[in-house]
Write a protein that holds these residues in place. Structure first.
Motif, PDB file in Angstrom:
ATOM      1  N   VAL A 266       0.835  -1.199   0.000  1.00 33.19           N
ATOM      2  CA  VAL A 266       0.000   0.000   0.000  1.00 33.19           C
ATOM      3  C   VAL A 266       0.874   1.255   0.000  1.00 33.19           C
ATOM      4  N   VAL A 267       1.880   1.281   0.849  1.00 32.31           N
ATOM      5  CA  VAL A 267       2.788   2.431   0.911  1.00 32.31           C
ATOM      6  C   VAL A 267       3.499   2.616  -0.431  1.00 32.31           C
ATOM      7  N   ASP A 268       3.970   1.514  -1.017  1.00 30.37           N
ATOM      8  CA  ASP A 268       4.647   1.591  -2.310  1.00 30.37           C
ATOM      9  C   ASP A 268       3.724   2.135  -3.399  1.00 30.37           C
ATOM     10  N   LEU A 269       2.460   1.692  -3.406  1.00 34.94           N
ATOM     11  CA  LEU A 269       1.498   2.207  -4.390  1.00 34.94           C
ATOM     12  C   LEU A 269       1.269   3.696  -4.196  1.00 34.94           C
ATOM     13  N   PHE A 270       1.111   4.115  -2.943  1.00 34.49           N
ATOM     14  CA  PHE A 270       0.935   5.540  -2.676  1.00 34.49           C
ATOM     15  C   PHE A 270       2.129   6.327  -3.227  1.00 34.49           C
ATOM     16  N   HIS A 271       3.334   5.848  -2.959  1.00 35.07           N
ATOM     17  CA  HIS A 271       4.533   6.520  -3.462  1.00 35.07           C
ATOM     18  C   HIS A 271       4.590   6.526  -4.983  1.00 35.07           C
ATOM     19  N   GLN A 272       4.126   5.461  -5.597  1.00 38.29           N
ATOM     20  CA  GLN A 272       4.141   5.372  -7.059  1.00 38.29           C
ATOM     21  C   GLN A 272       3.300   6.482  -7.688  1.00 38.29           C
TER      22      GLN A 272
ATOM     23  N   SER B 113      -5.508  14.709  -9.647  1.00 39.51           N
ATOM     24  CA  SER B 113      -5.182  13.912 -10.828  1.00 39.51           C
ATOM     25  C   SER B 113      -4.514  12.593 -10.432  1.00 39.51           C
ATOM     26  N   ASP B 114      -3.544  12.663  -9.511  1.00 39.50           N
ATOM     27  CA  ASP B 114      -2.864  11.452  -9.032  1.00 39.50           C
ATOM     28  C   ASP B 114      -3.861  10.494  -8.383  1.00 39.50           C
ATOM     29  N   PHE B 115      -4.732  11.048  -7.560  1.00 39.57           N
ATOM     30  CA  PHE B 115      -5.748  10.276  -6.837  1.00 39.57           C
ATOM     31  C   PHE B 115      -6.675   9.551  -7.814  1.00 39.57           C
ATOM     32  N   THR B 116      -7.131  10.285  -8.814  1.00 34.86           N
ATOM     33  CA  THR B 116      -8.029   9.718  -9.825  1.00 34.86           C
ATOM     34  C   THR B 116      -7.339   8.587 -10.589  1.00 34.86           C
ATOM     35  N   THR B 117      -6.120   8.829 -11.008  1.00 37.83           N
ATOM     36  CA  THR B 117      -5.371   7.810 -11.744  1.00 37.83           C
ATOM     37  C   THR B 117      -5.147   6.579 -10.880  1.00 37.83           C
ATOM     38  N   LEU B 118      -4.743   6.780  -9.629  1.00 39.43           N
ATOM     39  CA  LEU B 118      -4.506   5.658  -8.723  1.00 39.43           C
ATOM     40  C   LEU B 118      -5.759   4.782  -8.600  1.00 39.43           C
TER      41      LEU B 118
ATOM     42  N   ASN C  36     -18.923   5.199 -10.320  1.00 43.81           N
ATOM     43  CA  ASN C  36     -18.334   5.702 -11.561  1.00 43.81           C
ATOM     44  C   ASN C  36     -19.126   6.884 -12.119  1.00 43.81           C
ATOM     45  N   ARG C  37     -20.084   7.380 -11.350  1.00 35.11           N
ATOM     46  CA  ARG C  37     -20.878   8.528 -11.785  1.00 35.11           C
ATOM     47  C   ARG C  37     -20.009   9.795 -11.795  1.00 35.11           C
ATOM     48  N   ALA C  38     -20.418  10.728 -12.603  1.00 33.36           N
ATOM     49  CA  ALA C  38     -19.705  12.013 -12.681  1.00 33.36           C
ATOM     50  C   ALA C  38     -19.679  12.664 -11.305  1.00 33.36           C
ATOM     51  N   GLY C  39     -18.512  13.128 -10.912  1.00 38.10           N
ATOM     52  CA  GLY C  39     -18.375  13.851  -9.662  1.00 38.10           C
ATOM     53  C   GLY C  39     -18.059  13.017  -8.440  1.00 38.10           C
ATOM     54  N   TYR C  40     -18.160  11.679  -8.537  1.00 39.76           N
ATOM     55  CA  TYR C  40     -17.912  10.850  -7.350  1.00 39.76           C
ATOM     56  C   TYR C  40     -16.483  11.008  -6.838  1.00 39.76           C
ATOM     57  N   LEU C  41     -15.497  10.890  -7.730  1.00 36.71           N
ATOM     58  CA  LEU C  41     -14.106  10.981  -7.289  1.00 36.71           C
ATOM     59  C   LEU C  41     -13.785  12.365  -6.729  1.00 36.71           C
ATOM     60  N   GLU C  42     -14.331  13.404  -7.330  1.00 39.77           N
ATOM     61  CA  GLU C  42     -14.105  14.751  -6.817  1.00 39.77           C
ATOM     62  C   GLU C  42     -14.684  14.899  -5.416  1.00 39.77           C
ATOM     63  N   LYS C  43     -15.890  14.377  -5.210  1.00 43.44           N
ATOM     64  CA  LYS C  43     -16.534  14.448  -3.893  1.00 43.44           C
ATOM     65  C   LYS C  43     -15.728  13.647  -2.867  1.00 43.44           C
ATOM     66  N   LEU C  44     -15.306  12.445  -3.232  1.00 42.72           N
ATOM     67  CA  LEU C  44     -14.519  11.612  -2.326  1.00 42.72           C
ATOM     68  C   LEU C  44     -13.201  12.309  -1.970  1.00 42.72           C
ATOM     69  N   PHE C  45     -12.555  12.912  -2.959  1.00 48.80           N
ATOM     70  CA  PHE C  45     -11.300  13.631  -2.724  1.00 48.80           C
ATOM     71  C   PHE C  45     -11.534  14.791  -1.757  1.00 48.80           C
ATOM     72  N   GLN C  46     -12.565  15.582  -1.995  1.00 48.36           N
ATOM     73  CA  GLN C  46     -12.845  16.734  -1.138  1.00 48.36           C
ATOM     74  C   GLN C  46     -13.163  16.307   0.293  1.00 48.36           C
ATOM     75  N   GLU C  47     -13.930  15.222   0.456  1.00 51.17           N
ATOM     76  CA  GLU C  47     -14.264  14.725   1.792  1.00 51.17           C
ATOM     77  C   GLU C  47     -13.031  14.200   2.518  1.00 51.17           C
ATOM     78  N   THR C  48     -12.093  13.646   1.770  1.00 48.70           N
ATOM     79  CA  THR C  48     -10.897  13.036   2.339  1.00 48.70           C
ATOM     80  C   THR C  48      -9.816  14.076   2.628  1.00 48.70           C
TER      81      THR C  48
END
Length: 118
Positions: free
Chosen positions: A27-33, A47-52, A67-79
């Motif tokens: 997990v740590v290695d993937l985060f670093h990647q 962008s990194d978060f979305t790609t990961l 996979n709906r529009a805006g889900y990753l953005e919302k998850l990123f903002q909450e996190t």
């Protein structure tokens, strides 16, 4: 280690050789990647978060309308707890808990889209 030297994924090994410790090192290695390297601080941009997640967790994203529009953005903002528009590893662990919960539900054949799915 000097401040100009970066430790890269895989260059430092987790101290143990147990199954859980190996999984944590992965997990740590993937985060670093996928993270942005700035001095000694590792951060994920949106962008990194979305790609990961698209490359490493497609099953998670394809379920429960994630996979709906805006889900990753919302998850990123909450996190992004400190609202600096980047995720530290600690903030990223919030997403990891969601991925782990989803994997646990899969292992039991449980409903993945219940009220606490996100």
């Amino acid at each position: 280690m000097s401040t100009s030297t970066h430790s890269h994924a895989g260059s430092q090994q987790f101290p143990g050789n147990c199954t859980l410790e190996k999984a944590l090192q992965t997990v740590v290695d993937l985060f670093h990647q996928y993270s942005i390297r700035q001095g000694e601080i590792d951060l994920l941009s949106m962008s990194d978060f979305t790609t990961l997640l698209k490359e490493q967790a497609p099953s998670f994203l394809q379920t429960c309308d994630r996979n709906r529009a805006g889900y990753l953005e919302k998850l990123f903002q909450e996190t992004d707890l400190n609202k600096d528009k980047e995720l530290s590893f600690e903030e990223f662990t919030i997403v990891l808990s969601k991925l782990a919960d989803d994997a646990h539900r899969i292992s039991h054949g449980s409903e993945r889209c219940g009220p606490d799915k996100d």
